[in-house]
Design a protein around this motif. Structure first.
Motif, PDB file in Angstrom:
ATOM      1  N   ILE A 120     -31.624  16.851  13.151  1.00 38.90           N
ATOM      2  CA  ILE A 120     -31.447  17.308  11.769  1.00 38.90           C
ATOM      3  C   ILE A 120     -30.313  18.322  11.698  1.00 38.90           C
ATOM      4  O   ILE A 120     -30.250  19.251  12.511  1.00 38.90           O
ATOM      5  CB  ILE A 120     -32.757  17.939  11.234  1.00 38.90           C
ATOM      6  N   GLN A 420     -28.403  15.987   7.002  1.00 43.88           N
ATOM      7  CA  GLN A 420     -28.044  14.724   7.638  1.00 43.88           C
ATOM      8  C   GLN A 420     -28.985  14.563   8.831  1.00 43.88           C
ATOM      9  O   GLN A 420     -29.040  15.428   9.707  1.00 43.88           O
ATOM     10  CB  GLN A 420     -26.588  14.747   8.091  1.00 43.88           C
ATOM     11  N   VAL A 421     -29.723  13.464   8.834  1.00 43.64           N
ATOM     12  CA  VAL A 421     -30.747  13.241   9.861  1.00 43.64           C
ATOM     13  C   VAL A 421     -30.389  11.971  10.628  1.00 43.64           C
ATOM     14  O   VAL A 421     -30.213  10.910  10.035  1.00 43.64           O
ATOM     15  CB  VAL A 421     -32.137  13.083   9.210  1.00 43.64           C
ATOM     16  N   ARG A 422     -30.236  12.113  11.945  1.00 46.49           N
ATOM     17  CA  ARG A 422     -29.845  10.960  12.768  1.00 46.49           C
ATOM     18  C   ARG A 422     -31.019  10.545  13.653  1.00 46.49           C
ATOM     19  O   ARG A 422     -31.571  11.368  14.385  1.00 46.49           O
ATOM     20  CB  ARG A 422     -28.609  11.309  13.594  1.00 46.49           C
TER      21      ARG A 422
END
Lengths: 429, 429
Positions: A120, A420-422
């Protein structure tokens, strides 16, 4: 797009303003994705265009000044309206200084991993469209436009009507710079009418096309904006700033700081309005400080207790403790140590800027921690309350509210954020 | 302080609310200076008190439930209102979890030195008084109170009238915990009347004694708060969340993520409402994903193009692309790659939460960077849009506005900041 009221005769102000809002939103979307290099190239081109347009800007300003003088406006107003070659050069340098700031957009504000493997990040994004309502100070036009651009926001500028032609000439130059760098000209728009209804339309939010309003000017302007705005506002109504001289203060330093805080410039919001002296050092510190203020031309309004030591002081009334003089006047009271100073400031202050002079770190830290003001200073003048002095490359204003921005509002406060969550295919159990 | 409407017969709601506001402000000032250990001790004591008060809380809840059933309220409403032993235990554990979070107050957010030697720090401070307006979900009472306390803010709680007795019993326990730790009980106050005028008074700001309002509940509650509030609001009106399946998506992962994003729980704001599939992989990816949704019990509302491949789908109308179903229904469209997905989402979305499924990092980064939503996920379900899942120890709400807070609002967003400047006698030239 810069026209005078006359050319708008056959369209309503509302129609004009709605169109401006829509164009600002479109420009803001493009600007949000503009790379740093493009924004910096635009700022450099804007500086060049301002320099090249100096004769046109001075001519527009001369017309504004002629009208202002004919209306009999006061000297300080005329001074703020006046542009000169050096002032235009300073405006261009200001644009270059903003180009040199780090880009606040895209900065990772926080980053952490979750046990399930999700990564995150909280990443800075532009706010969108910023409305600036200001008085007849043409230099604000370039400053505000530059700070909004650097932070990826579209600027909608509404300057004072007496500087209408000057601001128009400046905005025309800024927009040529934007075009040169391939950025949308509508990233910086000037309200093309002197009609005061335009301000009302901005405060109503232009159908969601203004995200925040920044009023820059006197108390009546700010009060109107705070009262009527239906969108968030970054502002302060007044700066009732205090200097507290503690018993553990170095006397020479206290004299220097108090005189500077009050008298360097009396008309700015960071000027001190009240001097608080620790009762424990009144006998040694009060008179030398007050004498230095008097020598610098300052009127003293004192509590009864202070007047015993300073008999020629004007008696202070209750109103003095919550008055922003913006003039060579200071109110003076004694307090019981740092605790007394904190109580006085929390009761009478405006949560703007306060300073303590002391050699006692414990007293200083208590002052810095316990007072709920935007800026607290230890052994430094309140006149440092300024975005430029803070190293922010200028400020779009100073805020005393506690939502989003506080203190000098620079590019780092003109951003929002998103997450932005990867992942790698995570689903929620 | 928790009384029913009847006891308020001879004082006006305005008087009661003004008093609550003043007490909240006094408590907030004390709380702002409370050390971390005191706040954590209070949270631990609050957890103990909640556990000890379980019988009283259950009795109050039983009375609320009896009235709610007599009024014929629907099953999902009754479920949210219902407390059980395990739910009360979970509430107490939630308080303990918040105690374990780092204290956001006093954190140095940025620090830098100026050429003149001034040392500047931006330090986190509490906001002040936070008003929470929520529906008849008693567990929100403890969650919101705990998050406000940890962040040094006073909480003014206005729960749904059908949970009035339950919330009252919970707040009484929380306040006993505050007292045990030596913190002001008024740090957590419940509005002591069911009168709806109390909400109006809160939205008007209680004479400056409420700094921000957080509405938690359905669309009509949030819409009313957004419309009427004269103070800042942290909220989102709706979550029209999208999943975009890119041509470079792993099909099995796409199926898993889409089904989870839509069907894990359909009634939460992070549930997906629209599926976008890259036209380039429609032939291979669309039908397996739609079949999995159907197998999970989901109704498909499809564009004409999608219906060529899924003939039994319900035709989507224009309204479907901007509808939050909060139900087992999904709208499905084809788009031209990530650019098409971005355009669709920016046109129809609500800036809440969107996910992309792809093995192509460039497409993913474009999606994460170009969409202006609070949360963007790559290869993960939209149902992770939750403060607990983000590791924030819970959330007071989710915000889609861009001022101050955005996304899940945890303790790190319930703070403001101030500047502390340390000098050695500097004056401004």
């Amino acid at each position: 797009m810069v026209a005078d009221t006359d050319t708008l005769r056959d369209v309503s102000v509302e129609t004009v303003m709605d169109d401006l809002g829509r164009r600002a939103r479109v420009a803001a979307r493009a600007l949000a994705l503009a790379p740093t290099a493009a924004k910096n190239a635009a700022l450099a081109a804007m500086a060049d265009e301002i320099r090249a347009a100096a004769p046109a800007i001075l001519a527009a300003n001369a017309a504004d000044l002629a009208d202002a003088r004919a209306k009999g406006l006061i000297a300080s107003f005329i001074d703020r309206l006046t542009l000169t070659g050096p002032r235009i050069a300073a405006m261009a340098e200001g644009l270059t200084a903003v180009a040199a700031l780090p880009d606040p957009v895209g900065r990772v504000l926080a980053a952490w991993d979750r046990p399930n493997g999700l990564k995150i990040e909280r990443v800075a994004t532009p706010i969108g469209v910023i409305g600036i309502v200001y008085e007849s100070r043409p230099n604000v036009t370039a400053d505000a436009g530059a700070l909004c651009l650097k932070s990826g926001n579209a600027a909608l500028l509404r300057g004072g009507s007496d500087g209408f032609r000057s601001s128009g000439a400046i905005v025309a130059a800024l927009r040529r710079g934007l075009a040169t760098a391939g950025l949308p000209e509508d990233a910086i728009q000037l309200v093309p009418t002197r009609d005061r209804a335009a301000v009302g339309a901005m405060l109503a939010g232009l159908s969601g096309n203004i995200d925040v309003i920044v009023p820059r000017g006197g108390k009546s302007l700010v009060a109107r904006v705070q009262q009527d705005a239906r969108v968030p506002v970054f502002s302060h109504l007044e700066g009732i700033c205090h200097v507290y001289v503690d018993a553990a203060a170095d006397l020479a330093m206290a004299v220097r700081i108090v005189v500077n805080a009050k008298m360097r410039r009396t008309g700015i919001c960071g000027a001190a309005e009240t001097l608080l002296v620790d009762r424990a050092c009144a006998a040694t510190h009060l008179v030398p400080i007050v004498d230095a203020l008097k020598a610098a031309g300052c009127e003293i309004r004192a509590s009864a207790e202070v007047r015993k030591l300073v008999p020629d002081a004007v008696p202070a009334t209750a109103a003095d403790w919550s008055t922003e003089y913006l003039d060579a006047i200071i109110s003076v009271a004694l307090v019981d140590g740092v605790g007394g100073a904190i109580r006085h400031i929390e009761t009478h202050g405006s949560h703007h800027t306060e300073a303590i002079v002391t050699e006692d770190p414990a007293a200083a830290e208590r002052f810095l921690n316990e007072i709920d003001s935007a800026i607290l200073l230890w052994n430094a003048s309140t006149q440092f309350a300024d975005g430029g002095e803070f190293g922010m490359g200028g400020e779009i204003g100073i805020a005393t509210g506690k939502m989003h921005a506080r203190g000098p509002v620079g590019v780092d406060q003109l951003v929002s954020f998103k997450y932005q969550v990867r992942g790698t295919g995570q689903t929620r159990p």
